[in-house]
Design a protein around this motif. Structure first.
Motif, PDB file in Angstrom:
ATOM      1  N   MET A  28     -31.796   6.478 -34.312  1.00  0.00           N
ATOM      2  CA  MET A  28     -31.845   7.753 -35.013  1.00  0.00           C
ATOM      3  C   MET A  28     -30.645   7.867 -35.941  1.00  0.00           C
ATOM      4  N   LYS A  29     -30.903   8.352 -37.179  1.00  0.00           N
ATOM      5  CA  LYS A  29     -29.831   8.643 -38.125  1.00  0.00           C
ATOM      6  C   LYS A  29     -29.544  10.137 -38.050  1.00  0.00           C
ATOM      7  N   ASP A  30     -28.268  10.483 -37.936  1.00  0.00           N
ATOM      8  CA  ASP A  30     -27.869  11.878 -37.845  1.00  0.00           C
ATOM      9  C   ASP A  30     -26.709  12.102 -38.808  1.00  0.00           C
ATOM     10  N   ASN A  34     -27.599  16.560 -43.236  1.00  0.00           N
ATOM     11  CA  ASN A  34     -28.979  16.834 -42.836  1.00  0.00           C
ATOM     12  C   ASN A  34     -29.078  18.106 -42.007  1.00  0.00           C
ATOM     13  N   ARG A  35     -28.118  18.304 -41.103  1.00  0.00           N
ATOM     14  CA  ARG A  35     -28.141  19.524 -40.290  1.00  0.00           C
ATOM     15  C   ARG A  35     -27.916  20.760 -41.158  1.00  0.00           C
ATOM     16  N   ASN A  41     -33.815  14.733 -38.316  1.00  0.00           N
ATOM     17  CA  ASN A  41     -33.270  13.379 -38.229  1.00  0.00           C
ATOM     18  C   ASN A  41     -34.374  12.370 -38.527  1.00  0.00           C
ATOM     19  N   GLU A  63     -23.396   8.877 -42.152  1.00  0.00           N
ATOM     20  CA  GLU A  63     -24.323   9.165 -41.056  1.00  0.00           C
ATOM     21  C   GLU A  63     -23.813   8.541 -39.767  1.00  0.00           C
TER      22      GLU A  63
END
Length: 122
Positions: A28-30, A34-35, A41, A63
């Motif tokens: 998973m990319k976080d 993005n948030r 995600n 990220e």
């Protein structure tokens, strides 16, 4: 290298030293961006390359990467990555295309955040 599920093995904001190829599993990319923008995600699947954009752009990681399942990764050092890029023109061209596409998407998310637009609307 093998990494157990639910492990953050690259943290946003850190200095990039490697590029990764996902041999098996899911990652998973976080990111904070993005948030902030409200983007869900995204996930990398087997065969994905990642970590190259920050190396090519000479900037800290944008990220974090977290294993969703047990994963096997091929980790290539910065020096070796650039050596391979120099040696193989087709590989370099492919990576440069990936970097360009990912950077366009990242800049679009930044612009959406500045404008207060939900990414799904454009």
């Amino acid at each position: 290298m093998r990494i157990a599920a639910n492990t953050c093995f690259v943290e946003e904001g850190t200095l990039p030293r490697s590029v990764y190829f996902l041999l098996s599993g899911s990652v998973m990319k976080d990111s904070k961006l993005n948030r902030l923008v409200g983007v869900q995600n995204s996930y990398l699947i087997e065969g994905s390359i990642f970590g190259e954009t920050d190396l090519m752009k000479n900037r800290n990681r944008t990220e974090s990467y977290i294993t969703v399942s047990d994963c096997y990764l091929l980790k290539i050092t910065k020096a070796l990555f650039f050596e391979v890029m120099e040696e193989f023109d087709d590989f370099r061209a492919e990576v440069e295309d990936i970097v360009q596409q990912r950077e366009i998407m990242r800049l679009a998310r930044i612009e959406a955040f500045k404008l207060g637009i939900d990414e799904q609307t454009y």
